[in-house]
Enzyme design. Structure first.
Site, mmCIF file in Angstrom:
data_model
loop_
_atom_site.group_PDB
_atom_site.id
_atom_site.type_symbol
_atom_site.label_atom_id
_atom_site.label_comp_id
_atom_site.label_asym_id
_atom_site.label_seq_id
_atom_site.Cartn_x
_atom_site.Cartn_y
_atom_site.Cartn_z
ATOM 1 N N HIS A 110 0.970 -11.805 1.666
ATOM 2 C CA HIS A 110 -0.152 -10.544 0.755
ATOM 3 C C HIS A 110 -1.039 -11.777 -0.272
ATOM 4 C CE1 HIS A 110 -1.075 -6.202 0.069
ATOM 5 N NE2 HIS A 110 -2.475 -7.536 -0.176
ATOM 6 N N TYR B 103 0.827 -0.958 0.274
ATOM 7 C CA TYR B 103 -0.257 0.088 0.236
ATOM 8 C C TYR B 103 0.919 1.514 0.050
ATOM 9 C CZ TYR B 103 -3.536 -2.923 1.664
ATOM 10 O OH TYR B 103 -4.546 -4.336 2.063
#
Length: 275
Positions: free
Chosen positions: A107, A51
């Site tokens: 992730h 992010y």
């Protein structure tokens, strides 16, 4: 108003059932978003290396007047770092200005490069050292999870997956539960509610309870036993998304929302993504 609910993970640690997601938020936006979130009662923040806003999260937490032990901070091991989980975690901790993480998630499995089992072994070591309290995964299908368990003997405490009324993943959710893996929903509002908020059942329930469609959908996640992390940088939405503790959906209402499932994936396919 009832208190925000807490979930006990299979490793004995606890986490808030509702947290703030910060995907797509800039370092500047995330500071204001977290400030507002902590003010209205959130204690769980979900970020990720990918992010590119861990520094902003760190600044917000540093400035916060909430004690560290009251916070639950999650970040994620990115695909490119699967061969170097220790270095990746240390970089994340430095950006977050933290000594430890509450939850570290892999992730994606990225089966094309097939490093996820070794990455998981590295994460197990980091947990044993106390750098992370809990470890889990995101976007893992049943066969990915089974392989982790078979080859390491350590089960993830969380599987964070795309889950919303159009993509309910009931088989995976049930499998997770059978293996004491807590399911956590990303994109819980189906990326802004398109195709969800205008559904008749959602609108009727919003009218019945005096709530917004977003609040109905968040309450659906909570009443299905899911951990949920709606993303917003808008102060009014951040507050709205947390104002869900004064009502519950009944079994019939949950059943009506279950009928909205289309298996409609909005994000990438975990078997294909990365590599």
């Amino acid at each position: 108003m009832a208190n925000p609910t807490i979930i006990r993970l299979q490793d004995g640690n606890v986490m808030p059932q509702l947290g703030l997601g910060v995907w797509k938020a800039s370092n500047e936006e995330v500071i204001a978003a977290i400030h507002k979130a902590l003010e209205v009662g959130y204690r769980s923040i979900d970020t990720a290396t990918a992010y590119q806003n861990e520094e902003g999260v760190g600044k917000a937490l540093k400035a916060a007047s909430v004690a560290r032990e009251e916070l639950f901070i999650t970040t994620k091991l990115w695909n490119d770092d699967q061969k170097r989980p220790r270095e990746a975690l240390q970089e994340s901790l430095k950006k977050l200005q933290l000594d430890y993480l509450d939850l570290y998630l892999m992730h994606w499995p990225v089966p094309a490069i097939d490093h996820y089992v070794d990455a998981w072994k590295g994460m197990i070591a980091l947990q044993k050292e106390g750098l992370v309290k809990s470890i889990g995964v995101c976007n893992f299908q049943i066969h990915h999870l089974q392989r982790l368990i078979d080859e390491t003997g350590v089960t993830p405490v969380i599987n964070q997956i795309e889950l919303h009324p159009l993509m309910q993943q009931r088989q995976l959710h049930a499998w997770n539960a059978t293996h004491k893996i807590q399911t956590e929903s990303w994109s819980p509002l189906a990326q802004g509610g398109e195709g969800v908020f205008d559904q008749k059942v959602i609108r009727e329930l919003a009218d019945k309870y005096g709530k917004t469609p977003a609040q109905i959908v968040i309450r659906w996640h909570l009443d299905c036993g899911l951990v949920v992390i709606p993303k917003s940088v808008t102060p009014s939405r951040i507050a709205e998304n947390f104002a869900v503790w004064d009502f519950r959906l009944d079994k019939d209402e949950l059943g009506e929302i279950a009928k909205l499932d289309q298996g409609k994936r909005l994000g990438p396919d975990p078997d294909q993504f990365g590599g």
